[in-house]
Write an enzyme that holds these catalytic residues in place. Structure first.
Site, PDB file in Angstrom:
ATOM      1  N   ASP A 238       0.826  -1.201   0.000  1.00 19.77           N
ATOM      2  CA  ASP A 238       0.000   0.000   0.000  1.00 19.77           C
ATOM      3  C   ASP A 238       0.865   1.258   0.000  1.00 19.77           C
ATOM      4  OD1 ASP A 238      -2.352   1.431  -0.013  1.00 19.77           O
ATOM      5  OD2 ASP A 238      -2.569   1.434   2.161  1.00 19.77           O
TER       6      ASP A 238
ATOM      7  N   CYS B 124     -19.319 -14.984  -4.053  1.00 17.67           N
ATOM      8  CA  CYS B 124     -20.274 -14.043  -3.466  1.00 17.67           C
ATOM      9  C   CYS B 124     -21.713 -14.397  -3.839  1.00 17.67           C
ATOM     10  CB  CYS B 124     -19.971 -12.613  -3.912  1.00 17.67           C
ATOM     11  SG  CYS B 124     -18.575 -11.863  -3.049  1.00 17.67           S
TER      12      CYS B 124
END
Length: 366
Positions: free
Chosen positions: A147, A201
């Site tokens: 990140d 999902c």
């Protein structure tokens, strides 16, 4: 850089096994390897940026070309070693997190930010990992990231098979949900590539339905400008009035889409002490955090990701949450008076950003 003699004589399957074992030894919880081709993900990024959904995160626009190709970021890169590191400390309880969100005098800090800054933890361990690989295969070119650079981390991790992208855009894994950090080592060595994982999902829209500001505008579509994590962390300006009530008592980040996700029943805690909560951030009240001076904020958040936002944004976020506490019928009058006094006292020395939010908290109709 030419490949070392060591690498050319290594058995690929044995090397892959060694990499996985070494990653675990260094505190990582998953490792997969992919190439640098991002395919249609770069087009989706360009569309997202063109729509302005990145808000004030200008760095995403500024380095969009580098994000589109890891080889531009680090020339010579042919593989990306992707790792995960779980961050939930021992004793984490999602039911208790929901209860705290319903308690207006509590200050809720996102679970990932209650301990040491993950950037430092992962970067150091990734560096140690790269050095260990060098000892194993010989000299090679690499750079480590977490990140901290224009790199499409989630897409690379998805492509490597560490999980699939959930409808909230976070990476999901069948074994550990989504409560983990990502890290990468870009290398110039043609390591064996892992396969992608399937999506799981289905028809579930829990993350979309629970979002307080409806920031997940469609499956796999996030408008950062509406997201509480963005509003309380990345946003340098006033929090739009339309989102202040929805913030509730969230003062740094938001975990709702993770708390509600069925896959996070498999979320695992970490054995690393780095991510243990500090300064009671898992139980702190709004008044307690508001009482911190700027010097106390700097000292107590030393080594924490929270320190990056600075004291002014911290007070801005707290002021909104305190205004929401004043509007809550669940808070006793005595507690409300204490909050009003604290806000009024703070107004005397507040900068323009904080003062605006204090005035709103004391008089939401202003």
């Amino acid at each position: 850089m030419p490949l070392s003699a060591n690498f050319s004589t290594l058995d690929e399957s044995k090397l892959r096994t060694w990499l996985g074992d070494k990653a675990v030894e260094l505190g990582f919880d998953g490792l997969r390897i992919t190439d640098t081709h991002l395919g249609s993900a770069t087009e989706r990024l360009q569309e997202w940026l063109a729509e302005g959904r990145h808000g004030h995160m200008e760095y995403m626009q500024r380095h969009a070309d580098l994000r589109s190709d890891p080889q531009l970021l680090v020339p010579g890169t042919v593989r990306v070693i992707c790792v995960t590191m779980n961050y939930l400390p021992e004793g984490s309880n999602f039911d208790q997190e929901w209860q705290r969100l319903e308690d207006p005098h509590q200050a809720v800090v996102s679970m990932y930010a209650r301990g040491r800054d993950y950037h430092k933890v992962l970067r150091n361990r990734l560096q140690d990992f790269a050095k260990a690989i060098e000892e194993k295969i010989g000299s090679f070119g690499y750079r480590v990231f977490t990140d901290s650079a224009p790199l499409m981390e989630v897409e690379l991790a998805r492509k490597a098979g560490l999980g699939w992208r959930g409808k909230h855009t976070l990476l999901l894994n069948r074994e550990s949900g989504s409560t983990f950090f990502l890290g990468e080592i870009l290398v110039d060595v043609p390591l064996p590539i892992d396969s992608e994982s399937e999506e799981h999902c289905g028809s579930c829209t829990s993350c979309m339905d629970v979002c307080p500001t409806q920031a997940i505008t469609a499956p796999y579509q996030l408008d950062a400008r509406r997201c509480i994590s963005y509003l309380t962390i990345e946003n340098p300006e006033a929090i739009p009035v339309e989102f202040r009530r929805a913030m509730g008592n969230r003062v740094y980040g938001c975990d709702d889409c993770q708390l509600i996700c069925p896959w996070n029943k498999f979320a695992k805690t970490t054995a690393l002490s780095d991510f243990a909560q500090r300064h009671g951030l898992g139980q702190a009240s709004l008044l307690h955090l508001w009482s911190w001076t700027e010097a106390e904020f700097e000292q107590r958040h030393e080594g924490s990701a929270i320190r990056r936002i600075g004291y002014s944004r911290w007070r801005r976020n707290l002021a909104v949450a305190m205004g929401n506490a004043l509007a809550s019928p669940a808070l006793a009058n005595q507690e409300k008076e204490a909050i009003r006094k604290a806000l009024s006292d703070g107004l005397v020395s507040a900068d323009a950003l904080v003062a605006e939010h204090i005035e709103w908290a004391l008089n939401p109709s202003f």
